[in-house]
Design an enzyme around this catalytic site. Structure first.
Site, PDB file in Angstrom:
ATOM      1  N   SER A  49      26.901 -30.482  12.631  1.00 47.11           N
ATOM      2  CA  SER A  49      26.222 -30.960  11.439  1.00 47.11           C
ATOM      3  C   SER A  49      26.069 -32.482  11.492  1.00 47.11           C
ATOM      4  O   SER A  49      25.399 -33.004  12.388  1.00 47.11           O
ATOM      5  CB  SER A  49      26.976 -30.489  10.191  1.00 47.11           C
ATOM      6  OG  SER A  49      26.178 -30.635   9.046  1.00 47.11           O
ATOM      7  N   ASP A 144      20.495 -20.976   8.787  1.00 44.91           N
ATOM      8  CA  ASP A 144      20.916 -22.343   8.500  1.00 44.91           C
ATOM      9  C   ASP A 144      19.695 -23.183   8.140  1.00 44.91           C
ATOM     10  O   ASP A 144      18.712 -23.184   8.888  1.00 44.91           O
ATOM     11  CB  ASP A 144      21.610 -22.924   9.741  1.00 44.91           C
ATOM     12  CG  ASP A 144      22.128 -24.335   9.543  1.00 44.91           C
ATOM     13  OD1 ASP A 144      21.972 -24.897   8.439  1.00 44.91           O
ATOM     14  OD2 ASP A 144      22.690 -24.886  10.501  1.00 44.91           O
ATOM     15  N   HIS A 174      25.598 -21.949   8.628  1.00 46.43           N
ATOM     16  CA  HIS A 174      26.101 -23.301   8.867  1.00 46.43           C
ATOM     17  C   HIS A 174      27.452 -23.454   8.166  1.00 46.43           C
ATOM     18  O   HIS A 174      27.574 -23.055   7.007  1.00 46.43           O
ATOM     19  CB  HIS A 174      25.092 -24.286   8.265  1.00 46.43           C
ATOM     20  CG  HIS A 174      25.416 -25.726   8.465  1.00 46.43           C
ATOM     21  ND1 HIS A 174      24.768 -26.492   9.393  1.00 46.43           N
ATOM     22  CD2 HIS A 174      26.302 -26.544   7.855  1.00 46.43           C
ATOM     23  CE1 HIS A 174      25.236 -27.728   9.354  1.00 46.43           C
ATOM     24  NE2 HIS A 174      26.158 -27.785   8.426  1.00 46.43           N
TER      25      HIS A 174
END
Length: 203
Positions: A49, A144, A174
């Site tokens: 991320s 995601d 995610h």
């Protein structure tokens, strides 16, 4: 050895502090490899991320400075473009753990102005040159919001001649790499990525 970088966080420390801290950490490990017990020819950077964003930025910044870059980049569900929203935001922006609202808040606390969104240190997908970057493994989640921008980043590197493996884990959300204790699918995704890194670094 594995080094976990405790970079300074927003909102107290806004862009580009995190990018600067990540680059400084890589430079320190690279330049002090012998005393840290690190092979200077086998240094990888990675993250998921926001961490994937910073790992990508470190590679670009080191290359642009004419320095030795990392030898590999391991990017899990990376955030690569703060200037626009992709189709995967429309499809998975609600109900799949990470929401569009979450991302809007994260970016507001990090970015100082709209101009920052166009800076490759915040949005590495907006770089003008993807050549000369280290080999990469990019892993995305099928459900995601960040899926499309992560895959776009992998394609831009591949188009520039960078060796890239791109893997969409179709059933995962995610950030699945943080859920290896919850599902064998996440454990398999992590094992696959680590295997790719070991092959690239000849371990």
């Amino acid at each position: 050895p594995v080094f976990v970088v405790d970079y300074r966080l927003a909102p107290e420390h806004r862009f580009p502090t995190a990018a600067e801290d990540a680059l400084a950490a890589f430079r320190y490990v690279r330049d002090h490899a012998a005393e840290l017990g690190v092979d200077p020819q086998r240094i990888a950077v990675g993250g998921d991320s926001a961490g994937g964003n910073l790992a990508a930025v470190v590679c670009q910044q080191a290359r642009d400075a004419g320095e030795k870059t990392p030898d590999f980049q391991l990017l899990f569900v990376p955030a690569t473009n703060m200037s626009a929203r992709t189709r995967s935001y429309e499809l998975f922006g609600e109900g799949y753990f990470l929401t569009r609202g979450n991302m809007d808040w994260y970016e507001r606390t990090y970015i100082r102005s709209d101009d920052d969104r166009l800076d490759p240190r915040a949005s590495p997908l907006l770089a003008t040159d993807f050549s000369g970057l280290p080999p990469a493994h990019v892993a995305t989640g099928g459900f995601d919001p960040l899926r499309d921008e992560g895959e776009a980043y992998a394609r831009r590197m591949a188009d520039a001649g960078v060796p890239v493996s791109l893997r969409r884990h179709a059933t995962l959300v995610h950030p699945f790499v943080n859920a290896v204790g919850a599902t064998p699918l996440a454990r398999a995704a992590l094992s696959e990525a680590v295997g790719g890194m070991r092959m690239a670094l000849a371990y």
